[in-house]
Motif scaffolding. Structure first.
Motif, PDB file in Angstrom:
ATOM      1  N   ARG A  79     -74.006 -23.905 -72.938  1.00 23.37           N
ATOM      2  CA  ARG A  79     -74.695 -23.268 -71.803  1.00 23.37           C
ATOM      3  C   ARG A  79     -74.496 -21.766 -71.872  1.00 23.37           C
ATOM      4  O   ARG A  79     -73.452 -21.296 -72.339  1.00 23.37           O
TER       5      ARG A  79
ATOM      6  N   ARG B 241     -62.235 -30.257 -69.044  1.00 20.70           N
ATOM      7  CA  ARG B 241     -61.766 -30.434 -67.660  1.00 20.70           C
ATOM      8  C   ARG B 241     -60.740 -31.563 -67.606  1.00 20.70           C
ATOM      9  O   ARG B 241     -59.672 -31.414 -67.013  1.00 20.70           O
TER      10      ARG B 241
ATOM     11  N   PHE C 163     -72.993 -41.529 -65.910  1.00 23.11           N
ATOM     12  CA  PHE C 163     -71.987 -40.548 -65.478  1.00 23.11           C
ATOM     13  C   PHE C 163     -71.743 -39.577 -66.631  1.00 23.11           C
ATOM     14  O   PHE C 163     -72.067 -39.872 -67.784  1.00 23.11           O
TER      15      PHE C 163
ATOM     16  N   HIS D 152     -64.604 -22.090 -67.476  1.00 20.03           N
ATOM     17  CA  HIS D 152     -65.928 -22.237 -68.101  1.00 20.03           C
ATOM     18  C   HIS D 152     -65.914 -21.749 -69.539  1.00 20.03           C
ATOM     19  O   HIS D 152     -65.360 -20.696 -69.826  1.00 20.03           O
TER      20      HIS D 152
ATOM     21  N   PHE E 245     -81.747 -36.586 -62.578  1.00 22.21           N
ATOM     22  CA  PHE E 245     -81.949 -37.840 -63.323  1.00 22.21           C
ATOM     23  C   PHE E 245     -81.246 -39.036 -62.696  1.00 22.21           C
ATOM     24  O   PHE E 245     -81.238 -40.121 -63.279  1.00 22.21           O
TER      25      PHE E 245
HETATM   26  C1  FA5 Z   1     -73.815 -32.601 -65.921  1.00 23.69           C
HETATM   27  O1  FA5 Z   1     -73.783 -31.986 -66.983  1.00 23.69           O
HETATM   28  C2  FA5 Z   1     -74.444 -33.945 -65.763  1.00 23.69           C
HETATM   29  N1  FA5 Z   1     -75.152 -34.263 -66.983  1.00 23.69           N
HETATM   30  C3  FA5 Z   1     -73.424 -34.994 -65.438  1.00 23.69           C
HETATM   31  C4  FA5 Z   1     -74.046 -36.274 -65.040  1.00 23.69           C
HETATM   32  C5  FA5 Z   1     -74.289 -37.258 -65.987  1.00 23.69           C
HETATM   33  C6  FA5 Z   1     -74.400 -36.522 -63.714  1.00 23.69           C
HETATM   34  C7  FA5 Z   1     -74.886 -38.460 -65.613  1.00 23.69           C
HETATM   35  C8  FA5 Z   1     -74.984 -37.694 -63.341  1.00 23.69           C
HETATM   36  C9  FA5 Z   1     -75.211 -38.658 -64.289  1.00 23.69           C
HETATM   37  P1  FA5 Z   1     -72.398 -30.795 -64.680  1.00 23.69           P
HETATM   38  O2  FA5 Z   1     -73.267 -29.658 -64.973  1.00 23.69           O
HETATM   39  O3  FA5 Z   1     -71.721 -30.845 -63.376  1.00 23.69           O
HETATM   40  O4  FA5 Z   1     -73.180 -32.158 -64.834  1.00 23.69           O
HETATM   41  O5  FA5 Z   1     -71.302 -30.908 -65.819  1.00 23.69           O
HETATM   42  C10 FA5 Z   1     -70.459 -32.013 -65.947  1.00 23.69           C
HETATM   43  C11 FA5 Z   1     -69.064 -31.570 -66.304  1.00 23.69           C
HETATM   44  O6  FA5 Z   1     -69.121 -30.765 -67.477  1.00 23.69           O
HETATM   45  C12 FA5 Z   1     -68.446 -30.666 -65.259  1.00 23.69           C
HETATM   46  O7  FA5 Z   1     -67.808 -31.444 -64.281  1.00 23.69           O
HETATM   47  C13 FA5 Z   1     -67.447 -29.885 -66.076  1.00 23.69           C
HETATM   48  O8  FA5 Z   1     -66.261 -30.623 -66.231  1.00 23.69           O
HETATM   49  C14 FA5 Z   1     -68.129 -29.773 -67.401  1.00 23.69           C
HETATM   50  N2  FA5 Z   1     -68.718 -28.442 -67.541  1.00 23.69           N
HETATM   51  C15 FA5 Z   1     -69.884 -27.981 -67.043  1.00 23.69           C
HETATM   52  N3  FA5 Z   1     -70.074 -26.698 -67.377  1.00 23.69           N
HETATM   53  C16 FA5 Z   1     -69.005 -26.336 -68.109  1.00 23.69           C
HETATM   54  C17 FA5 Z   1     -68.593 -25.120 -68.752  1.00 23.69           C
HETATM   55  N4  FA5 Z   1     -69.340 -24.040 -68.741  1.00 23.69           N
HETATM   56  N5  FA5 Z   1     -67.427 -25.119 -69.423  1.00 23.69           N
HETATM   57  C18 FA5 Z   1     -66.667 -26.233 -69.456  1.00 23.69           C
HETATM   58  N6  FA5 Z   1     -66.976 -27.388 -68.877  1.00 23.69           N
HETATM   59  C19 FA5 Z   1     -68.138 -27.454 -68.208  1.00 23.69           C
END
Ligand code: FA5
Length: 348
Positions: A202, A319, A313, A210, A258
């Motif tokens: 990202r 994390r 999920f 992050h 989704f």
């Molecule tokens: C998602 O990426 C969703 N795809 C998760 C999901 C899957 C929801 C299936 C529902 C069903 P999110 O953007 O919150 O969600 O990221 C999920 C996890 O990725 C966060 O809780 C965090 O632990 C990790 N994460 C997100 N961004 C970063 C980052 N920049 N650096 C490190 N870990 C990150």
């Protein structure tokens, strides 16, 4: 040659030869001394060659001395050669000496990276429940990363701010492992029970919580009759396996395009059991996003959304590793500092 000269030269050569032989400090310099003293171009050989031109008596006299000189020099050469050979051997033996009583050098075993250890743990918990491991590419297209996941064009996740595009039209580095949900459903019919670990990207500023390159594990279950309580039960089993018995799971509503409904899942802290401590703050550790797979997503993959339901999920491996090992800064995982990494030696 005058016989007197010949006798003088022989005596000189005897003295010079003896000195050269005595001085030779190695087998090589001894062989060189031999050439100088008795070789074809030596003064000794010169005298010997001249013997033929002497009268008989003179020849006998000079010849006798020449034989004595040759024998003396040859004797000295042989003796010195033997002495040098013995020294060479001693030197070699000395250099080769091994002290078998010395303690052995400790071999430092390599170790797995903490993120790999945690990824293996997470994946293993699910494979024990019967899940299969799925994979997808890190460079994704718009369909798998966004469109099929019901992420419409106006969604903020689509803007350049969050995504890293590659130089080819509409290709990007996947922003979440949810893209593997689509690839899996496109390639097989239900029942589906998969976990998909992998790297995600990202466009984000790096700080203590992050990274711009990080890892996620995605989970997907699609079958007949799958309900929200299956999701909760599965995640409870997962939390207990990962953090130890007695963990409770809390689900707060959240939005992911989704899933519907979607939630944020927290686990009661394994350190303070929910009382609140320095690790968790308020007693709960936020662990992952989850929800019931949106019917549109099922349909996008050609599944009959009337017949099948599913849950999904996704969690960040960094994390989980931070919580698991009490690491307060995510950047430590990627800086490659051996002092940090060697603490995980033997952890798996
Ligand atoms: C998602 O990426 C969703 N795809 C998760 C999901 C899957 C929801 C299936 C529902 C069903 P999110 O953007 O919150 O969600 O990221 C999920 C996890 O990725 C966060 O809780 C965090 O632990 C990790 N994460 C997100 N961004 C970063 C980052 N920049 N650096 C490190 N870990 C990150």
């Amino acid at each position: 040659m005058d016989p007197q000269d010949a006798l003088r030269i022989l005596e000189e050569e005897r003295a010079r030869g003896m000195a050269l032989i005595a001085e030779a400090g190695s087998s090589e310099s001894l062989e060189a001394a031999k050439v100088v003293v008795l070789g074809r171009k030596s003064r000794f050989t010169e005298v010997q060659r001249s013997l033929g031109s002497l009268g008989e008596n003179e020849r006998r006299r000079v010849g006798k001395v020449a034989n004595e000189v040759r024998a003396a020099l040859q004797g000295a050469l042989d003796e010195r050669r033997a002495a040098l050979a013995a020294t060479d051997e001693t030197r070699l033996l000395e250099a080769d000496r091994v002290d078998v009583t010395l303690p052995g050098r400790r071999l430092r075993p390599g170790s797995l990276h903490p993120l790999t250890i945690v990824e293996h743990e997470i994946v293993e918990i699910f494979t024990r429940m019967g899940y299969r491991v799925a994979e997808g590419p890190e460079i994704e297209d718009d369909w798998h990363n966004f469109e099929a996941l019901n992420i419409p064009h106006h969604h903020p996740a689509r803007t350049m701010k969050d995504s890293l595009y590659v130089d080819v039209d509409a290709l990007l580095l996947r922003t979440e492992t949810s893209a593997v949900q689509i690839r899996t459903m496109e390639s097989q019919q239900p029942p589906v029970y998969v976990v998909a670990p992998g790297r995600t990207y990202r466009r984000e500023a790096v700080d203590a919580t992050h990274l711009s390159v990080f890892h996620q594990v995605e989970g997907l279950a699609v079958d007949e009759g799958i309900s929200f309580s299956d999701l909760k039960g599965t995640l409870e089993a997962f939390a207990n396996a990962l953090f130890g018995e007695g963990r409770r799971v809390r689900m707060d509503p959240d939005y992911f395009p989704f899933v519907e409904p979607g939630c944020q899942v927290a686990v009661s802290c394994f350190k303070c059991d929910g009382a609140g401590c320095s690790l968790c703050g308020n007693g709960w550790i936020e662990l992952l996003g989850a929800g019931m797979v949106h019917p549109k997503v099922l349909e996008n993959c050609g599944y009959d959304a009337e017949r099948y339901t599913g849950f999904a999920f996704g969690m960040g491996i960094e994390r989980v590793a931070m919580v698991r090992y009490g690491v307060s800064d995510m950047r430590l995982f990627v800086e490659g500092d051996v002092r940090f990494l060697e603490q995980f030696e033997g952890a798996a």
